[in-house]
Write an enzyme that holds these catalytic residues in place. Sequence first.
Site, PDB file in Angstrom:
ATOM      1  N   ARG A   3     102.939 -39.777  -4.904  1.00 24.30           N
ATOM      2  CA  ARG A   3     102.092 -40.018  -3.729  1.00 24.30           C
ATOM      3  C   ARG A   3     100.626 -39.638  -3.931  1.00 24.30           C
ATOM      4  O   ARG A   3      99.817 -39.800  -3.022  1.00 24.30           O
ATOM      5  CB  ARG A   3     102.693 -39.307  -2.512  1.00 24.30           C
ATOM      6  CG  ARG A   3     104.061 -39.920  -2.195  1.00 24.30           C
ATOM      7  CD  ARG A   3     104.600 -39.482  -0.882  1.00 24.30           C
ATOM      8  NE  ARG A   3     103.710 -39.797   0.235  1.00 24.30           N
ATOM      9  CZ  ARG A   3     103.951 -39.419   1.471  1.00 24.30           C
ATOM     10  NH1 ARG A   3     105.018 -38.713   1.748  1.00 24.30           N
ATOM     11  NH2 ARG A   3     103.124 -39.735   2.444  1.00 24.30           N
ATOM     12  N   ARG A  15      95.704 -10.792  15.186  1.00 20.96           N
ATOM     13  CA  ARG A  15      96.226 -12.138  15.422  1.00 20.96           C
ATOM     14  C   ARG A  15      96.851 -12.276  16.801  1.00 20.96           C
ATOM     15  O   ARG A  15      97.570 -11.383  17.262  1.00 20.96           O
ATOM     16  CB  ARG A  15      97.269 -12.489  14.351  1.00 20.96           C
ATOM     17  CG  ARG A  15      96.703 -12.515  12.955  1.00 20.96           C
ATOM     18  CD  ARG A  15      95.601 -13.557  12.855  1.00 20.96           C
ATOM     19  NE  ARG A  15      95.206 -13.759  11.473  1.00 20.96           N
ATOM     20  CZ  ARG A  15      95.096 -14.976  10.926  1.00 20.96           C
ATOM     21  NH1 ARG A  15      95.312 -16.053  11.647  1.00 20.96           N
ATOM     22  NH2 ARG A  15      94.725 -15.089   9.668  1.00 20.96           N
ATOM     23  N   PRO A  38     106.370 -27.962  -2.316  1.00 15.97           N
ATOM     24  CA  PRO A  38     106.792 -26.708  -2.970  1.00 15.97           C
ATOM     25  C   PRO A  38     106.037 -25.504  -2.401  1.00 15.97           C
ATOM     26  O   PRO A  38     104.838 -25.563  -2.197  1.00 15.97           O
ATOM     27  CB  PRO A  38     106.417 -26.929  -4.440  1.00 15.97           C
ATOM     28  CG  PRO A  38     106.162 -28.373  -4.598  1.00 15.97           C
ATOM     29  CD  PRO A  38     105.836 -28.934  -3.261  1.00 15.97           C
ATOM     30  N   GLU A  39     106.784 -24.437  -2.145  1.00 16.77           N
ATOM     31  CA  GLU A  39     106.190 -23.204  -1.631  1.00 16.77           C
ATOM     32  C   GLU A  39     106.223 -22.148  -2.744  1.00 16.77           C
ATOM     33  O   GLU A  39     106.514 -22.472  -3.894  1.00 16.77           O
ATOM     34  CB  GLU A  39     106.978 -22.751  -0.390  1.00 16.77           C
ATOM     35  CG  GLU A  39     107.025 -23.854   0.675  1.00 16.77           C
ATOM     36  CD  GLU A  39     107.842 -23.496   1.911  1.00 16.77           C
ATOM     37  OE1 GLU A  39     108.021 -22.296   2.188  1.00 16.77           O
ATOM     38  OE2 GLU A  39     108.301 -24.430   2.595  1.00 16.77           O
TER      39      GLU A  39
END
Length: 345
Positions: free
Chosen positions: A112, A163, A2-3
């Site tokens: 899991r 970056r 899930p984001e």
Amino acid sequence: MPELPEVETVARDLRPHLVGATIAGARCSWARTLRTHAPDAFAAALAGRAIEGVGRRAKLVVVELSGGVALTIHLKMTGGLFVVPADAAQDPYVRLVLELADGRELRFRDIRKFGRVGLYPRDAATGELVTEPGGAAVFAGHGPEPLEEAFTLQAFRGRLRSRTGRLKPLLLDQAFIAGVGNIYADEALWAARLHPLRSAATLRRPDERRLHEAIRSILAEAVERRGSSIDDYTAPDGDGQMQERLNVYQRTGEPCPRCGRPIRRVVIGARATHFCSWCQRLSAADRTAARRILATMTGGTPRPTDRTKRAAATRRAAARAAMTGPAAAGMATAPGTAAPAGIAR
Ligand SMILES: [Zn+2]
């Protein structure tokens, strides 16, 4: 996993069911679920606290409790949260249960076992969650929230300046922006017509503007549509619909909605990445630098597993059935109501 939109949906679904409730105790059957406490100490630390709010930071649900502490819940791969009556059947995948004083339970189900729950104090001076009184901020390593007003184009440009890496890993870096994962990184790059292997240092101002706009608009739409129900993700009040609106994610070999050419798939840093090699061009220099990654490219034909992953709801249906019995559609039952709250929405 899930984001931002999926975790935001879970938090919004839980809020009306939990705020105002009091925690009576806790049961934990898999001690590693707890990031900060042993099970007995965790139960003792929670007992008697009221739930004052449910929110989200990055990909974590944050449950605000009385006494200036909060729970953080990281769902990871298969974690799900459900509010049920205490006498509802409990399956073996429930790792943690918060017992509520009104006879309901908040259950954390996690097949899991990668999910993690922490209990942290809030610093009285800064308002930040900290590892211990006077300690480091729990979310110190996380970048800004992309849907907040402070995340302006100017702020985004400022963060990009330092970056030099490739765009896909950069968007996944939680220190750069919080909450974006594999699904919405691929979708934002496609919408902005930027190749996932493009180096951030080569972005021009219009590219930065399109990427900023794409990140925000896609995440906002996904929140509105309750996230993408892919793999194991489901929310307390039911699945999301965003998976139907995705243009490239897990659509390898299907036609690009913009140009009709097949969607391609490459593996970047062990993550499957989906894009259109026509709409998302790469400069000769970037192409040369990325030739080993580009050698993994596929996309001549659809991947049958992509469609299955996107559409299959078998495990989610099993999660619901395990919690409520096969006849019930909703998960969360408010006290004093006859029907599960999920039905009455
Ligand atoms: Zn295209």
